[in-house]
Design an enzyme around this catalytic site. Structure first.
Site, PDB file in Angstrom:
ATOM      1  N   PRO A 195      43.846  46.380   8.263  1.00  0.00           N
ATOM      2  CA  PRO A 195      43.037  47.068   7.256  1.00  0.00           C
ATOM      3  C   PRO A 195      43.677  48.406   6.919  1.00  0.00           C
ATOM      4  O   PRO A 195      44.405  48.974   7.737  1.00  0.00           O
ATOM      5  CB  PRO A 195      41.682  47.249   7.946  1.00  0.00           C
ATOM      6  CG  PRO A 195      42.000  47.253   9.401  1.00  0.00           C
ATOM      7  CD  PRO A 195      43.187  46.347   9.568  1.00  0.00           C
ATOM      8  N   HIS A 196      43.421  48.885   5.713  1.00  0.00           N
ATOM      9  CA  HIS A 196      44.013  50.159   5.329  1.00  0.00           C
ATOM     10  C   HIS A 196      43.178  50.840   4.260  1.00  0.00           C
ATOM     11  O   HIS A 196      42.502  50.179   3.479  1.00  0.00           O
ATOM     12  CB  HIS A 196      45.457  49.990   4.852  1.00  0.00           C
ATOM     13  CG  HIS A 196      45.675  48.836   3.929  1.00  0.00           C
ATOM     14  ND1 HIS A 196      45.710  47.528   4.382  1.00  0.00           N
ATOM     15  CD2 HIS A 196      45.862  48.768   2.606  1.00  0.00           C
ATOM     16  CE1 HIS A 196      45.921  46.716   3.354  1.00  0.00           C
ATOM     17  NE2 HIS A 196      46.003  47.446   2.260  1.00  0.00           N
ATOM     18  N   GLY A 197      43.242  52.145   4.316  1.00  0.00           N
ATOM     19  CA  GLY A 197      42.524  52.936   3.335  1.00  0.00           C
ATOM     20  C   GLY A 197      43.409  54.050   2.838  1.00  0.00           C
ATOM     21  O   GLY A 197      44.077  54.717   3.623  1.00  0.00           O
TER      22      GLY A 197
END
Length: 151
Positions: A66-68
């Protein structure tokens, strides 16, 4: 920027106890907040969740990336967690996830974002790396896998 350059011992968690994708992201966001990687936990989590809506970050083989990318991110980082128990992540192979690599990317880090994702994904496709992940029995073992690779 090489993954090995942003792997920091204080961002590695071994046997993280969580019962859902959201709980994993929440706990790793806490780690980022405590270590000055993000300045606003809620805004960062919103960015991660927006990305998850576009498509799962569960790449298969028990791994999720996951990445933001958000203005609340003060510096690029990757938090690594080996979960105590696998959690459902809607992964591409429909299997639960045991390893989570949560990326934090500053809002202006487009190229950096793509390079980090690409390097991390290719690293995790390596059978040797996957074997080492499976046999890791400590936080230090996890750190060593990534420190060895990018020099």
């Amino acid at each position: 920027m090489a993954v090995s350059k942003i792997v920091q011992p204080k961002l590695v968690k071994f046997n993280l106890v969580a019962n859902s994708r959201d709980a994993v992201i929440d706990q790793l966001a806490d780690v980022y907040l405590e270590n000055g990687v993000i300045s606003d936990k809620q805004k960062y989590i919103e960015a991660v969740n927006e990305r998850e809506v576009e498509g799962t970050t569960g790449i298969g083989g028990g791994i999720a990336i996951p990445h933001g990318k958000a203005e609340t991110v003060t510096k690029s980082a990757v938090a690594i967690a080996k979960l105590a128990h696998p959690v459902e992540w809607n992964a591409l192979d429909d299997k639960p996830v045991s390893y989570v690599f949560l990326l934090a990317i500053p809002d202006d880090g487009d190229n950096e974002h793509l390079k980090l994702l690409s390097e991390l994904a290719s690293t995790l496709m390596d059978d040797d790396v996957r074997e080492k992940l499976e046999s890791a029995s400590s936080k230090e073992d996890l750190e060593k896998i990534f420190m060895e690779r990018g020099n």
